[in-house]
Design a protein around this motif. Structure first.
Motif, PDB file in Angstrom:
ATOM      1  N   GLY A 130       0.775  -1.230   0.000  1.00 32.13           N
ATOM      2  CA  GLY A 130       0.000   0.000   0.000  1.00 32.13           C
ATOM      3  C   GLY A 130       0.804   1.277   0.000  1.00 32.13           C
ATOM      4  N   VAL A 131       2.126   1.157  -0.182  1.00 34.25           N
ATOM      5  CA  VAL A 131       2.993   2.338  -0.233  1.00 34.25           C
ATOM      6  C   VAL A 131       2.844   3.024  -1.593  1.00 34.25           C
ATOM      7  N   THR A 132       2.857   4.344  -1.611  1.00 38.89           N
ATOM      8  CA  THR A 132       2.859   5.092  -2.871  1.00 38.89           C
ATOM      9  C   THR A 132       4.218   4.923  -3.537  1.00 38.89           C
ATOM     10  N   VAL A 133       4.227   4.438  -4.781  1.00 44.64           N
ATOM     11  CA  VAL A 133       5.495   4.190  -5.464  1.00 44.64           C
ATOM     12  C   VAL A 133       5.581   5.031  -6.730  1.00 44.64           C
ATOM     13  N   VAL A 134       6.816   5.418  -7.070  1.00 42.90           N
ATOM     14  CA  VAL A 134       7.081   6.273  -8.227  1.00 42.90           C
ATOM     15  C   VAL A 134       8.193   5.631  -9.049  1.00 42.90           C
ATOM     16  N   GLY A 135       7.862   5.165 -10.246  1.00 43.15           N
ATOM     17  CA  GLY A 135       8.854   4.544 -11.124  1.00 43.15           C
ATOM     18  C   GLY A 135       9.783   5.556 -11.762  1.00 43.15           C
ATOM     19  N   GLY A 136      10.822   5.059 -12.415  1.00 52.29           N
ATOM     20  CA  GLY A 136      11.857   5.942 -12.944  1.00 52.29           C
ATOM     21  C   GLY A 136      11.565   6.579 -14.285  1.00 52.29           C
ATOM     22  N   LEU A 137      10.571   6.081 -15.032  1.00 54.14           N
ATOM     23  CA  LEU A 137      10.313   6.626 -16.363  1.00 54.14           C
ATOM     24  C   LEU A 137      10.007   8.121 -16.314  1.00 54.14           C
ATOM     25  N   GLY A 138       9.255   8.547 -15.326  1.00 49.77           N
ATOM     26  CA  GLY A 138       8.879   9.949 -15.233  1.00 49.77           C
ATOM     27  C   GLY A 138      10.058  10.886 -15.079  1.00 49.77           C
ATOM     28  N   MET A 139      11.159  10.391 -14.502  1.00 44.11           N
ATOM     29  CA  MET A 139      12.355  11.227 -14.369  1.00 44.11           C
ATOM     30  C   MET A 139      12.916  11.559 -15.750  1.00 44.11           C
ATOM     31  N   LEU A 140      12.911  10.561 -16.646  1.00 42.33           N
ATOM     32  CA  LEU A 140      13.333  10.799 -18.026  1.00 42.33           C
ATOM     33  C   LEU A 140      12.387  11.776 -18.710  1.00 42.33           C
ATOM     34  N   LEU A 141      11.089  11.562 -18.542  1.00 42.36           N
ATOM     35  CA  LEU A 141      10.105  12.404 -19.220  1.00 42.36           C
ATOM     36  C   LEU A 141      10.185  13.855 -18.754  1.00 42.36           C
ATOM     37  N   HIS A 142      10.328  14.067 -17.465  1.00 42.36           N
ATOM     38  CA  HIS A 142      10.251  15.427 -16.932  1.00 42.36           C
ATOM     39  C   HIS A 142      11.543  16.228 -17.083  1.00 42.36           C
ATOM     40  N   GLN A 143      12.655  15.589 -17.452  1.00 40.78           N
ATOM     41  CA  GLN A 143      13.834  16.396 -17.746  1.00 40.78           C
ATOM     42  C   GLN A 143      13.809  16.922 -19.179  1.00 40.78           C
ATOM     43  N   GLY A 144      12.832  16.457 -19.972  1.00 42.29           N
ATOM     44  CA  GLY A 144      12.730  16.897 -21.359  1.00 42.29           C
ATOM     45  C   GLY A 144      12.257  18.332 -21.552  1.00 42.29           C
TER      46      GLY A 144
END
Length: 283
Positions: A239-253
Motif C-alpha cells: 500500500g505504499v505510494t510508489v514512483v517509477g523511474g520513467l517519469g524522471m526521463l520524461l520530466h527532464q525533457g
C-alpha cells in the motif's frame, strides 16, 4: 519562432541506440507540428569534444548527454551553470546565439517533476529522506531534495568514501549512513529513493528490507527498465505510494526544450503510455 525552422537536437552517448529519448522528443515534435529531428548520436569518449564543437555548423540547437559523457563535458563546454557544477555532471547542452556551448543539468528537475506528478501528497517537510546510492543519479536526487529543503537526507552507499565526496561536492547537508545500517534508517523515512542501477534488467536486485518502510511513505526508483522494479512492486503490495523511474526521463525533457526551442512541451498521458508500451515491448 518561425515554423519554417528545422528543429534539430539529439542525445550523445556510447552506446546510445538503446535510448528512449528520440521517441519522446519525436512525439513532442509531431504533437507541436514542428519540422525537425531528435537523433541518437553514437559518440566515443575520445570524440566528445569534436562532436560538441560540430553542433553549431551542423545546425543543432543542443543535445542531451548520457553515459559516459556527463562528467567529461564539464571540461569542454564554454559555460557550466552552478547546478551542473555542484552535481558534477552535465545532462543538457545548448547552443548560445554566439555559438558558445552552455551546459546544465536537468536530471534533478526530472526527479522532482516525476515525484510531484506521481506522489502529489509528498511534500519536503514530510520527514527524512533516504537515498540509496552515490553515483550520478543520486547526486541529482540529493541536489533536488536539498533544493526543496528536506529536513534530513540520509545517504546509504556501499562506498562511504564516495558518499562523503558527493556530500562535499553538494556543499554538505547530507547524513552518510553505513551500508550495513541501511535497513535501520528506513522506519521513520517519508521518502525512500533507489538511485542506483540495482533492480534494472540485467543487474542484481536491491537487497533491502522493504517491510521496514512505513506504509505512509513514498518510494521512488530512478530505474525504468523494468517499468517497476521488485523494490517498488513489494512496496506497492503493502500500500505504499510508489514512483517509477520513467517519469524522471520524461520530466527532464521540457526544460531542455525551453533552452533549445523556447517551447515547453507537456508530459501527457499519451506520451507516458507510448513510452511504457515501447519499453514493455523491447524488454
Amino acid at each position: 519562432m518561425s515554423q519554417d525552422r528545422f528543429h534539430l537536437a539529439g542525445v550523445m552517448g556510447w552506446p546510445v541506440m538503446h535510448s528512449r529519448s528520440p521517441l519522446m522528443h519525436g512525439h513532442w515534435m509531431e504533437e507541436l507540428g514542428l519540422r525537425g529531428a531528435y537523433l541518437p548520436l553514437a559518440v566515443p569518449p575520445d570524440g566528445l569534444k569534436d562532436a560538441l564543437r560540430a553542433l553549431r555548423p551542423l545546425g543543432f540547437a543542443g543535445v542531451n548527454l548520457t553515459i559516459p559523457h556527463k562528467q567529461a563535458a564539464l571540461q569542454i563546454v564554454d559555460e557550466v551553470d552552478p547546478v551542473a557544477r555542484r552535481i558534477g555532471a552535465i545532462s543538457c547542452v545548448a547552443l548560445r546565439e554566439d555559438g558558445s556551448l552552455f551546459g546544465t543539468n536537468n536530471d534533478w528537475r526530472g526527479f522532482l517533476g516525476n515525484l510531484r506528478q506521481n506522489a502529489p501528497g509528498w511534500h519536503p517537510g514530510a520527514g527524512p529522506a533516504v537515498v540509496i546510492g552515490a553515483g550520478g543519479g543520486a547526486r541529482a536526487v540529493c541536489y533536488a531534495l536539498l533544493d526543496q529543503g528536506v529536513p534530513e537526507i540520509r545517504v546509504v552507499n556501499r562506498s562511504r568514501e564516495r558518499a562523503e565526496q558527493m556530500n562535499r561536492d553538494l556543499g554538505g547537508g547530507l547524513k552518510i549512513v553505513e551500508w550495513s545500517q541501511r535497513d535501520a534508517v528506513l522506519s521513520d523515512a517519508a521518502l525512500v529513493v533507489n538511485a542506483t542501477s540495482l533492480g534494472m534488467v540485467g543487474q542484481p536486485e536491491l537487497e533491502i528490507d522493504t517491510t521496514r518502510i512505513d506504509t505512509r511513505a513514498v518510494a521512488a526508483d530512478i530505474v525504468y527498465t523494468p517499468l517497476e522494479t521488485r523494490f517498488l512492486t513489494e512496496l506497492r503490495g503493502r500500500g505504499v505510494t510508489v514512483v517509477g523511474g520513467l517519469g524522471m526521463l520524461l520530466h527532464q525533457g521540457p526544460p531542455a526544450w525551453t533552452l533549445w526551442f523556447d517551447r515547453t512541451p507537456e508530459v501527457s498521458v499519451a506520451l507516458t503510455e507510448k513510452m511504457q508500451r515501447d519499453i514493455t515491448e523491447k524488454l
